[in-house]
Scaffold this motif. Structure first.
Motif, PDB file in Angstrom:
ATOM      1  N   SER A   1     -27.593  -8.549  26.193  1.00 56.55           N
ATOM      2  CA  SER A   1     -28.121  -7.244  25.792  1.00 56.55           C
ATOM      3  C   SER A   1     -29.576  -7.342  25.347  1.00 56.55           C
ATOM      4  N   LYS A   2     -30.224  -6.176  25.284  1.00 58.81           N
ATOM      5  CA  LYS A   2     -31.603  -6.049  24.808  1.00 58.81           C
ATOM      6  C   LYS A   2     -32.575  -6.865  25.653  1.00 58.81           C
ATOM      7  N   THR A   3     -32.288  -6.941  26.946  1.00 58.07           N
ATOM      8  CA  THR A   3     -33.168  -7.660  27.861  1.00 58.07           C
ATOM      9  C   THR A   3     -34.444  -6.846  28.068  1.00 58.07           C
ATOM     10  N   ASP A   4     -35.579  -7.470  27.906  1.00 56.47           N
ATOM     11  CA  ASP A   4     -36.841  -6.764  28.107  1.00 56.47           C
ATOM     12  C   ASP A   4     -37.812  -7.565  28.971  1.00 56.47           C
TER      13      ASP A   4
ATOM     14  N   ARG B   1     -36.399  -4.963  14.848  1.00 52.23           N
ATOM     15  CA  ARG B   1     -37.664  -5.222  15.542  1.00 52.23           C
ATOM     16  C   ARG B   1     -37.869  -4.324  16.762  1.00 52.23           C
ATOM     17  N   PRO B   2     -36.881  -4.177  17.663  1.00 48.33           N
ATOM     18  CA  PRO B   2     -37.111  -3.275  18.805  1.00 48.33           C
ATOM     19  C   PRO B   2     -37.331  -1.820  18.372  1.00 48.33           C
ATOM     20  N   LEU B   3     -36.611  -1.404  17.350  1.00 60.00           N
ATOM     21  CA  LEU B   3     -36.780  -0.044  16.836  1.00 60.00           C
ATOM     22  C   LEU B   3     -38.182   0.153  16.292  1.00 60.00           C
TER      23      LEU B   3
ATOM     24  N   GLU C   1     -40.641   0.480  19.113  1.00 64.97           N
ATOM     25  CA  GLU C   1     -40.577   1.792  19.756  1.00 64.97           C
ATOM     26  C   GLU C   1     -41.261   2.849  18.902  1.00 64.97           C
ATOM     27  N   ALA C   2     -41.058   2.799  17.592  1.00 66.67           N
ATOM     28  CA  ALA C   2     -41.707   3.773  16.710  1.00 66.67           C
ATOM     29  C   ALA C   2     -43.222   3.619  16.755  1.00 66.67           C
ATOM     30  N   ARG C   3     -43.702   2.395  16.760  1.00 65.98           N
ATOM     31  CA  ARG C   3     -45.148   2.161  16.815  1.00 65.98           C
ATOM     32  C   ARG C   3     -45.734   2.590  18.155  1.00 65.98           C
TER      33      ARG C   3
END
Length: 346
Positions: free
Chosen positions: A184-187, A248-250, A253-255
């Motif tokens: 999961s969370k592959t980027d 961290r991913p959140l 995304e917010a930034r």
């Protein structure tokens, strides 16, 4: 310094697993398809969005029930959620799923075997035709028809250590019990050589499916749409309040969206106290210019009915929905494996 404790913890969990493997501790199979969604670590792999993916896949075809422990709820025993249930009664993640999918059954019980039995005792017209077990990989008293295991792309189980030295609930050898492993969370791009490397690192055999998924963020959604005061995040200072295992991913995304982000991180499943909310509000009031607040769907489940939620937050409080998307053809392979398992029980 924690390594000896981790070694002792590993011995205990390994002995427990052996007792199940040898049949000395009972593991029950049920007549309906039971699909487990879990992990080897203590959190942060995306179990809830993957469970919601399964709900979207299966609910048009079957009567679906989700059975969860209901972590940090204030109640005990078996509880079947309804439209009046609160996150305090059933836990934040079950509340989130019931709120998003009101037509499915959502139940909580730390004893999954008892919980499944209670669900199957419902009247025939309500009895589930498939049951999704949320975070029950270590609950071996139930033997799922299909076991789905998640591991984080950035912190895979083979690179982690046992509690308390790391975040693993059991040895990474437990992955042998999985039928489908989802990274999961592959980027990053995944090609054939990447798949081979992961299969070797995870020590998967031919029967085990390997899929890669990523998190997709949706549009910011107001928690109180009737009171919303529209704010442009690109022009506002965003207060990000997170009570999740891996923010961290959140935060990234917010930034990506906001002009400025001030982050207030808390532990996973954090029960926000009045003093903490008041502290954030004081900090918000010290900012010149427009502000808004952003939380995850899981945190929104706790804050929506929080008795100490500052009144000034209601028009400017947003949640950030997330969904799972499989990479390439992995979604088709994943869906096919799940639907074949359902069909085998018909």
């Amino acid at each position: 310094m924690l390594a000896p404790l981790a070694w002792l913890y590993g011995v205990v969990t390994a002995c427990r697993n052996r007792l199940f493997d040898w049949g000395w501790l009972p593991s029950t199979r049920f007549d309906v398809p039971v699909i487990g969604v879990g992990n080897l670590s203590v959190g942060g792999t995306g179990k809830t969005p993957h469970t919601e993916y399964l709900i979207r896949l299966l609910s048009p075809r079957k009567r679906v029930a989700v059975l969860s422990r209901g972590y940090k709820r204030a109640t005990r025993g078996f509880l079947l959620a309804d439209e009046r249930s609160t996150s305090r009664e059933i836990g934040d993640e079950p509340f989130q799923m019931k709120h998003k999918f009101p037509d499915i059954l959502v139940a909580v019980d730390a004893d999954r075997r008892r919980g499944i039995t209670r669900l199957l005792d419902l009247p025939k017209e309500r009895r589930p035709e498939v049951i999704l077990l949320d975070d029950a990989f270590q609950h071996r008293y139930v033997c799922p028809s299909l076991q789905i295991l998640l591991t984080d792309f950035h912190r895979p189980c083979f690179a982690d250590a046992l509690l308390p030295d790391g975040r693993l609930r059991e040895s990474s050898r437990g992955i042998r019990r999985a039928d489908v492993v989802v990274v999961s969370k592959t980027d990053e791009p995944v090609d054939a050589s990447t798949v081979r490397e992961w299969r070797e690192a995870l020590c998967l055999d031919e029967r085990q499916e390997l899929c890669f998924s990523e998190i997709v963020y949706g549009e910011w959604t107001p928690l109180f749409p009737d009171e919303v005061s529209p704010a442009d995040p690109a022009q506002a200072t965003v207060f990000l309040v997170s009570g999740i295992a891996n923010p961290r991913p959140l935060l990234a995304e917010a930034r990506r969206v906001a002009r400025e982000v001030i982050h207030f991180p808390f532990a996973d499943h954090h029960d926000f106290r009045a003093a903490e909310l008041a502290r954030i509000e004081r900090r918000r009031q010290s900012i010149d210019g427009p502000t808004c607040l952003l939380v995850t769907e899981k945190d929104a489940a706790r804050l929506r009915s929080h008795p100490d939620l500052p009144a000034a937050w209601r028009p400017i409080l947003y949640q950030l929905p997330i969904r799972v998307r499989f990479l390439g053809q992995d979604g088709a392979r994943f869906n096919r494996r799940v639907l074949e398992e359902i069909k085998n029980h018909e």
